[in-house]
Design an enzyme around this catalytic site. Structure first.
Site, mmCIF file in Angstrom:
data_model
loop_
_atom_site.group_PDB
_atom_site.id
_atom_site.type_symbol
_atom_site.label_atom_id
_atom_site.label_comp_id
_atom_site.label_asym_id
_atom_site.label_seq_id
_atom_site.Cartn_x
_atom_site.Cartn_y
_atom_site.Cartn_z
ATOM 1 N N HIS A 33 0.662 -1.354 -0.127
ATOM 2 C CA HIS A 33 0.117 -0.088 -0.036
ATOM 3 C C HIS A 33 0.800 1.191 -0.076
ATOM 4 C CE1 HIS A 33 -3.995 -1.757 0.611
ATOM 5 N NE2 HIS A 33 -3.265 -2.719 0.905
ATOM 6 N N ASP B 43 3.413 9.460 -0.930
ATOM 7 C CA ASP B 43 2.332 8.873 -0.502
ATOM 8 C C ASP B 43 2.105 7.766 -1.895
ATOM 9 O OD1 ASP B 43 0.046 8.347 0.848
ATOM 10 O OD2 ASP B 43 -0.723 10.552 0.766
HETATM 11 C C1 GDG Z 1 -2.042 4.133 3.078
HETATM 12 C C2 GDG Z 1 -0.975 4.630 2.174
HETATM 13 C C3 GDG Z 1 -2.833 4.393 0.566
HETATM 14 C C4 GDG Z 1 -9.227 10.390 7.272
HETATM 15 N N1 GDG Z 1 -9.605 11.179 8.363
HETATM 16 C C5 GDG Z 1 -10.612 10.555 8.838
HETATM 17 C C6 GDG Z 1 -11.044 9.494 8.160
HETATM 18 N N2 GDG Z 1 -9.818 9.507 7.236
HETATM 19 C C7 GDG Z 1 -9.688 8.212 6.049
HETATM 20 C C8 GDG Z 1 -9.872 8.869 4.802
HETATM 21 C C9 GDG Z 1 -8.975 7.826 4.014
HETATM 22 C C10 GDG Z 1 -8.112 7.343 4.955
HETATM 23 O O1 GDG Z 1 -8.405 7.771 6.268
HETATM 24 C C11 GDG Z 1 -6.861 7.802 4.614
HETATM 25 O O2 GDG Z 1 -6.153 7.062 3.669
HETATM 26 P P1 GDG Z 1 -4.987 7.541 2.806
HETATM 27 O O3 GDG Z 1 -4.932 6.712 1.294
HETATM 28 O O4 GDG Z 1 -5.090 8.971 2.348
HETATM 29 O O5 GDG Z 1 -3.644 7.683 3.408
HETATM 30 P P2 GDG Z 1 -2.989 6.342 4.724
HETATM 31 O O6 GDG Z 1 -3.697 6.230 5.760
HETATM 32 O O7 GDG Z 1 -1.454 6.845 4.795
HETATM 33 O O8 GDG Z 1 -2.882 5.148 3.796
HETATM 34 C C12 GDG Z 1 -1.653 5.709 1.254
HETATM 35 C C13 GDG Z 1 -3.503 3.857 1.534
HETATM 36 O O9 GDG Z 1 -2.775 3.194 2.421
HETATM 37 C C14 GDG Z 1 -4.378 2.688 0.653
HETATM 38 O O10 GDG Z 1 -3.616 2.034 0.128
HETATM 39 O O11 GDG Z 1 -3.550 5.459 -0.406
HETATM 40 O O12 GDG Z 1 -0.768 5.862 0.317
HETATM 41 O O13 GDG Z 1 -0.238 5.501 2.824
HETATM 42 O O14 GDG Z 1 -9.781 6.971 3.365
HETATM 43 O O15 GDG Z 1 -11.170 9.083 4.560
HETATM 44 N N3 GDG Z 1 -12.087 8.861 8.138
HETATM 45 C C15 GDG Z 1 -12.874 9.051 9.149
HETATM 46 N N4 GDG Z 1 -12.563 10.059 9.988
HETATM 47 C C16 GDG Z 1 -11.601 11.052 9.800
HETATM 48 O O16 GDG Z 1 -11.385 11.869 10.498
HETATM 49 N N5 GDG Z 1 -13.931 8.499 9.179
#
Ligand code: GDG
Length: 733
Positions: free
Chosen positions: A164, A371
């Site tokens: 990921h 990222d």
């Molecule tokens: C890793 C990789 C890759 C955020 N704040 C809240 C909340 N979120 C949710 C978002 C989103 C998720 O968290 C964050 O996902 P990201 O992809 O942006 O980042 P990472 O956590 O670092 O994830 C990344 C991912 O894995 C998938 O393969 O894209 O590059 O680092 O879905 O919506 N959800 C809620 N409240 C919040 O305050 N409910």
């Protein structure tokens, strides 16, 4: 029936334990939703750490029973495990290094040992549930060693792995003292997936450099298995975000937020607390915007939502302090009773509030320094059902490869960040709609559900190819059958390719001369009057005559341009125009200049660019470029571009080994035909021969041949068997 097991460090559930007992809240995250279609079915399972420490056996039993109802299996870890394996090796070694932060990377042997131990604990638990034919999908960098551990115990299982986070360039990866076991760990999988082509390319070169294995179009052959490496950009649950905006609950949250932000234009920033996300840089750029363009003061606010994460790791605690300082400074500098420049939330918000934030914001500022994918930007785009809003996106996020209509910036370029915010604030509504519309189309097509389907399909396909390959391997019994038929036949035609079939490749093509053993085998075969041996090659007449001309064999040179029957003269199939060479040659010379180690071979009917001696990777890259240039240049010429093993060959159309082979079939009218070849130019031979011919492919690529042998040695071994077994010399004499 075979089942599917999903494995990740963390189970997609939150468990709360108090005096009243246990409360389980299943996660609504994207991955959990996407994989829900799998692990909740039939006997399928999801295995992982439940996120809490339970020491008493009774508590563990209770949690296990509760989780089982949700198709989950817990792995219970101790605090010490989490400290060393998770906070240590996963988040203080692999995470920073894979995100290009070598300066933050810790190399700690104890952490590594704990990482090995926990991967083993996972393996032991999984083996309690897995059957030999199950499908197992392992997720992410905390479990890099698991595929190999599972493979040892379950050699037949279908094992997939998805990464990921970014996979760094080999120059970064090589810093790890444990690089070999980590790479070997992953090679236990059948399918290894990444978000982007760049991650995939870095991994392919890392495998080649660490283990010496060469890949063919993203496939490795390792310990008798094919391993497929591919890119699967992860999507989101599009409908969930698009449809939530109009729900009553989200509308209520929207009103609540808007009543406190008033007429402000809103810039949104949402991330987990992480130094890779570029949060301080974003605040500083916002400060710059207000300094350079005072007209935005009182009119624009930044909503900064930071979700607590890994706050027991030192670098993360420091980051939190830094953010508080920066937010305090900017609010102190510009804020007043009517206007707060930065609204800072350090907590996770419930989904309805998150969705409301996406929908009320004018701009999403998604500017990570690195990222893997980044889902926040995709969720923002999906939430903009009114097509009003602008996405500013870092080119360092995997998502930038798909969301090309965003304002793409380099997050290290502060001025570009400021200018993009300004451009976003001034963007006409029509342009906003156009850009969002295009991005929405992309996201609607490739959702998280499709992502799961495509990955599973590819895993099935990889497994099937492995099975097909195994089924085609020319085993002892079949070798005997062929040999029996050979010996009863009276007119046998043996069509043998040279390079890669009778002789292994060498760095310089001219070095691949036949050795004494090969010449002996060929002589033995050729001396038998019942046999007609034809050496088929892409090489020119001179080479074949020089090294094999004294044998009583027929030849096909230059992929079929020239033919020679036993004891006769060379002749060409047809007269071919040669003017095209003058036009192509300068381009090949240009590629030789740019690709050290490559060289041009001149043949009567073709030109060949060889890059076997060039730097690994560079040659392949140039070859791709050359082929696409050639296709353009040769559009209206009657010539063909062939991609062989580390060669690009340009030749007159209409010449091929199949056509040449059929000439021998017509002349000899054999009652036994055997054709062996390794290259895709030999496919023409396999396809054009009559159905009862025995066709054998050397190597593992897809082929029209009926059987496969693994190597030149196996070919020679098989040919020796044919010669040794017959006593026909006496019977004929
Ligand atoms: C890793 C990789 C890759 C955020 N704040 C809240 C909340 N979120 C949710 C978002 C989103 C998720 O968290 C964050 O996902 P990201 O992809 O942006 O980042 P990472 O956590 O670092 O994830 C990344 C991912 O894995 C998938 O393969 O894209 O590059 O680092 O879905 O919506 N959800 C809620 N409240 C919040 O305050 N409910």
């Amino acid at each position: 029936m075979a089942k599917t097991i999903i494995i990740s460090n963390r189970l997609p559930v939150k468990i709360h334990q108090d005096n009243h007992g246990l409360t389980l809240t299943p996660s609504a995250g994207g991955l959990a939703t996407g994989l829900g279609s799998i692990y909740k079915q039939g006997n399928n399972l999801w295995v992982g750490w439940p996120g809490l420490f339970l020491h008493s056996e009774e508590d563990q039993k209770k949690v296990t029973a509760e989780l089982r109802k949700e198709s989950m299996v817990p792995i219970f870890l101790h605090k010490e495990h989490i400290k060393k394996y998770y906070e240590g090796f996963s988040n203080s070694t692999l995470w920073p290094l894979f995100h290009y932060y070598p300066q933050l990377t810790e190399y700690n042997t104890e952490d590594w040992e704990a990482y090995v131990e926990v991967n083993n604990i996972f393996c032991t638990e999984i083996l309690k549930h897995a059957e030999p034919d199950d499908t197992i999908w392992v997720h992410d960098y905390q479990l890099l060693l698991l595929p190999e551990m599972l493979r040892k115990a379950l050699p037949k299982a279908s094992i997939g792995y998805f990464h990921h986070i970014p996979f760094p360039s080999y120059e970064i990866f090589r810093l790890l003292p444990w690089r070999e076991p980590l790479v070997n760990g992953l090679l236990g999988a059948d399918l290894i997936g990444f978000h982007t082509f760049d991650d995939m390319r870095h991994f392919l070169s890392t495998v080649s450099r660490t283990t010496g294995l060469d890949h063919e179009m993203g496939h490795f052959k390792h310990q008798g298995r094919f391993i497929t490496v591919d890119a699967f950009p992860m999507g989101i649950d599009y409908e969930k975000y698009a449809s939530s905006v109009t729900t009553e609950a989200v509308q209520k949250e929207r009103k609540r937020f808007l009543s406190s932000t008033g007429n402000q234009r809103l810039i949104l920033s949402i991330d987990r607390l992480d130094y890779t996300k570029g949060i301080p840089e974003r605040i500083i750029a916002f400060d710059q915007l207000l300094t350079q363009f005072p007209e935005y003061r009182q009119k624009v606010s930044l909503i900064l939502l930071v979700v607590p994460s890994r706050d027991t790791v030192t670098n993360y605690t420091h980051l939190k302090e830094e953010l508080e300082l920066l937010v305090g400074r900017i609010n102190g500098k510009y804020g007043n009773l009517e206007w707060t420049p930065v609204h800072f939330f350090y907590r996770a918000l419930p989904f309805n509030q998150l969705s409301a934030l996406y929908s009320i914001s004018d701009i999403a500022l998604v500017t990570p320094l690195r990222d893997g994918m980044n889902l926040v930007c995709k969720e923002f785009v999906a939430s903009k059902t009114d097509r009003k809003g602008v996405l500013v996106l870092s080119e360092m996020a995997g998502a930038a490869k798909e969301l090309t209509e965003a304002l793409i910036i380099n997050p290290n370029d502060q001025e570009a960040l400021v200018q993009s915010m300004r451009q976003a604030l001034e963007m006409p509504l029509e342009e906003q709609a156009l850009r969002l519309g295009e991005m929405q189309k992309t996201l609607q097509r490739y959702t998280i559900h499709r992502w799961v389907e495509v990955f599973m399909e590819r895993l099935r396909y990889t497994k099937e190819s492995q099975a097909n390959f195994r089924a085609k391997i020319l085993g002892r019994r079949m070798q005997q059958e062929i040999s029996d038929e050979f010996h009863t036949a009276q007119k046998r035609l043996l069509l043998l390719d040279y390079d890669g079939t009778l002789r292994s490749f060498t760095q310089r093509p001219t070095d691949a001369k036949p050795d004494a053993k090969l010449r002996e085998i060929l002589r033995e075969l050729a001396e038998n009057p019942l046999n007609h041996v034809v050496i088929i090659s892409g090489r020119d007449r001179r080479f074949l005559t020089k090294w094999l001309g004294d044998l009583n064999v027929g030849f096909v040179a230059e992929h079929g341009a020239w033919i020679k029957q036993e004891n006769q003269e060379w002749h060409t199939i047809a007269s071919m125009p040669q003017e095209w060479k003058q036009e192509i040659l300068p381009m090949l010379e240009y590629y030789v200049d740019r690709t050290p180690g490559s060289l041009i071979e001149h043949k009567d009917y073709s030109l060949v660019w060889h890059f076997r001696k060039s730097e690994h990777g560079l040659g392949e890259m140039r070859a791709r470029e050359l082929v696409s240039n050639l296709q353009y240049l040769t559009g209206n010429m009657d010539i063909q571009v062939l991609e062989g093993n580390k060669v690009i060959e340009i030749k007159n159309a209409g010449i091929n080994k199949g056509r040449a082979s059929m000439n021998f079939v017509d002349w000899i009218k054999p009652d036994f035909i055997l054709a062996i070849g390794d290259d895709w130019t030999d496919e023409d031979t396999f396809k054009s021969l009559p159905d009862d011919a025995y066709t054998i492919k050397v190597g593992n690529a897809d082929s029209a041949a009926k059987f496969k042998l693994k190597s030149v040695d196996e070919v020679l071994h098989f040919l020796i068997k044919l010669t040794d077994m017959g006593n026909e010399k006496q019977s004929v004499a």
